[in-house]
Motif scaffolding. Structure first.
Motif, PDB file in Angstrom:
ATOM      1  N   SER A 240      -2.116  -1.630 -15.450  1.00 49.51           N
ATOM      2  CA  SER A 240      -3.566  -1.574 -15.248  1.00 49.51           C
ATOM      3  C   SER A 240      -4.005  -2.245 -13.954  1.00 49.51           C
ATOM      4  O   SER A 240      -5.043  -1.891 -13.387  1.00 49.51           O
ATOM      5  N   SER A 241      -3.224  -3.194 -13.461  1.00 46.89           N
ATOM      6  CA  SER A 241      -3.639  -3.921 -12.262  1.00 46.89           C
ATOM      7  C   SER A 241      -3.394  -3.138 -10.968  1.00 46.89           C
ATOM      8  O   SER A 241      -3.889  -3.539  -9.910  1.00 46.89           O
TER       9      SER A 241
ATOM     10  N   TYR B  84       0.859  -1.186   0.000  1.00 43.31           N
ATOM     11  CA  TYR B  84       0.000   0.000   0.000  1.00 43.31           C
ATOM     12  C   TYR B  84       0.894   1.235   0.000  1.00 43.31           C
ATOM     13  O   TYR B  84       1.668   1.455   0.938  1.00 43.31           O
TER      14      TYR B  84
ATOM     15  N   SER C 185      -2.089   5.221  -3.354  1.00 51.64           N
ATOM     16  CA  SER C 185      -3.002   6.165  -2.726  1.00 51.64           C
ATOM     17  C   SER C 185      -2.437   7.576  -2.786  1.00 51.64           C
ATOM     18  O   SER C 185      -1.348   7.839  -2.259  1.00 51.64           O
TER      19      SER C 185
ATOM     20  N   GLU D 291      -4.154  -0.646  -8.280  1.00 49.44           N
ATOM     21  CA  GLU D 291      -5.374   0.037  -7.847  1.00 49.44           C
ATOM     22  C   GLU D 291      -5.041   1.439  -7.353  1.00 49.44           C
ATOM     23  O   GLU D 291      -4.028   1.645  -6.688  1.00 49.44           O
TER      24      GLU D 291
ATOM     25  N   GLN E  61      -9.363  -6.429   3.234  1.00 47.84           N
ATOM     26  CA  GLN E  61      -8.799  -7.124   2.075  1.00 47.84           C
ATOM     27  C   GLN E  61      -8.256  -8.493   2.463  1.00 47.84           C
ATOM     28  O   GLN E  61      -8.087  -9.364   1.607  1.00 47.84           O
TER      29      GLN E  61
ATOM     30  N   LYS F 218      -2.370   7.128 -13.563  1.00 45.57           N
ATOM     31  CA  LYS F 218      -2.416   5.999 -14.502  1.00 45.57           C
ATOM     32  C   LYS F 218      -1.331   6.112 -15.564  1.00 45.57           C
ATOM     33  O   LYS F 218      -0.715   5.112 -15.949  1.00 45.57           O
TER      34      LYS F 218
ATOM     35  N   ARG G 111      -0.453  -7.716  -4.719  1.00 40.58           N
ATOM     36  CA  ARG G 111      -1.454  -6.684  -4.974  1.00 40.58           C
ATOM     37  C   ARG G 111      -0.839  -5.319  -4.646  1.00 40.58           C
ATOM     38  O   ARG G 111      -0.303  -5.109  -3.552  1.00 40.58           O
TER      39      ARG G 111
ATOM     40  N   ARG H  80      -6.401   4.753  -5.165  1.00 40.19           N
ATOM     41  CA  ARG H  80      -7.344   5.269  -4.184  1.00 40.19           C
ATOM     42  C   ARG H  80      -7.066   6.755  -3.985  1.00 40.19           C
ATOM     43  O   ARG H  80      -5.930   7.160  -3.737  1.00 40.19           O
TER      44      ARG H  80
ATOM     45  N   VAL I 114      -1.410  -1.163  -4.407  1.00 42.64           N
ATOM     46  CA  VAL I 114      -2.408  -0.099  -4.250  1.00 42.64           C
ATOM     47  C   VAL I 114      -1.671   1.223  -4.125  1.00 42.64           C
ATOM     48  O   VAL I 114      -0.745   1.359  -3.310  1.00 42.64           O
TER      49      VAL I 114
END
Length: 360
Positions: A52-53, A4, A37, A55, A103, A46, A33, A57, A35
């Motif tokens: 693309s995977s 994160y 923020s 995420e 999660q 982006k 994963r 926030r 993420v």
């Protein structure tokens, strides 16, 4: 494993280097994963991340320094913004900690470099790694007054982490943490759209990238005509009225959507801009000369300018020279005093994060 990222909303440079680290991390552990923020526009994130995977926030973790323009700070505006953030952070921390827990993954927080990430880490009981070349403690303290109080709070937060990934062009970060010094932290250039590449290949004059990050300095479009033996590349201005003012200039090409200045750096001979961490990393990694407009009121700049003199061929311009179009493109560059830096900082950081996360 969930990584994160709490990325500063101060400017594009923090997001650019965080994106570079995530790209390398994704190569090492595509099963993890990721993420990201930040309060920066999702479209900007982006483009910088390019995966693309990952995420995104939309959350603000810090203020950084409010800017009067690309070269000037606004201390009073910063204080007001810090007060507003302090009002919303407690609920935000509680809500986001709840979302992360839901999660069901093991978590490591990578923060660049909001002090509030220490509170998020504490609520989750998870490891916290700083990535940066300074902390907001070093930026706020020289302004004194109430900003010194925020500097002291930030320093205490920075001491509550597990590791520091120390970027080059750094200020003192004496937080009592184990650390790893990094090389230049930069993404890799991406392939240009074929039609745009063909357009550029028809240009015979040396190319100069003009860029001032997320905030631009005023630039008189007529100044490009003072340098007919150079061709300039520049990100497309956001405001439509400003965009129109730069159309029809024969030796200026505006970057199309989806193309980063970094992607064009291998084609350039020089870069004209402000002192900025990610800009310096991207330009130095490409071996391009730097024309840098002086800035005087931001503590990081002293480290950046010393790094410029040590590791890049460069020319330093006064703000007044820049504004009148005296850009020095006909003058030889000052040679680096110590030679270049390795460009593997993002890969170093990603490898260190994997090692730390696998200990959880």
């Amino acid at each position: 494993m969930l990584i994160y990222v709490c990325s500063s909303s101060h400017g594009f440079g923090h997001a650019a280097r965080d994106a570079a680290v995530l790209q390398e991390l994704h190569q090492l552990r595509p099963d993890w994963r990721l993420v990201f923020s930040s309060k920066l526009p999702a479209a900007v994130l982006k483009l910088l991340i390019g995966i693309s995977s990952v995420e995104i926030r939309s959350l603000q973790w810090d203020v950084g320094m409010e800017q009067a323009d690309a070269l000037g700070s606004d201390p009073e505006g910063t204080l007001k913004a810090l007060e507003r953030l302090d009002q919303v952070l407690p609920d935000q921390l509680q809500d986001e900690a709840g979302w992360i827990r839901a999660q069901g993954d093991e978590v490591l927080i990578l923060a660049d470099i909001p002090p509030s990430a220490a509170d998020l880490s504490a609520q989750l009981g998870c490891p916290l790694v700083w990535l940066g070349n300074f902390g907001w403690d070093a930026i706020y303290a020289p302004f004194g007054g109430r900003l010194r109080e925020h500097a002291e709070r930030a320093e205490q937060a920075y001491r509550r982490a597990d590791f520091l990934l120390r970027c080059p062009f750094d200020l003192p970060m004496d937080w009592g943490l184990p650390e790893l010094p990094l090389g230049l932290v930069t993404s890799r250039a991406r392939a240009l759209p074929l039609h745009f590449l063909k357009e550029l290949q028809c240009i015979e004059n040396p190319m100069v990238m003009v860029g001032f990050g997320g905030l631009c300095l005023p630039i008189d479009p007529r100044h490009f005509g003072c340098w007919p033996d150079h061709h300039f590349l520049m990100p497309r201005p956001v405001e439509q009225s400003t965009h129109l003012a730069f159309q029809g200039i024969s030796n200026l090409t505006l970057l199309p959507d989806g193309v980063r200045p970094l992607d064009l750096m291998p084609l350039c001979s020089r870069h004209l801009g402000k002192p900025g961490f990610s800009t310096f990393c991207e330009v130095m990694a490409a071996g391009v000369g730097l024309h840098v407009v002086e800035r005087l009121d931001f503590a990081e700049v002293s480290a950046l300018m010393q790094g410029l003199k040590n590791h890049a061929n460069h020319l330093i311009l006064s703000r007044s020279a820049y504004i009148r179009g005296d850009w020095g493109l006909d003058r030889p560059l000052q040679m680096a005093e110590q030679g270049g830096l390795p460009a593997d900082g993002a890969a170093q950081a990603a490898s260190a994060i994997v090692t730390l996360a696998e200990r959880i």
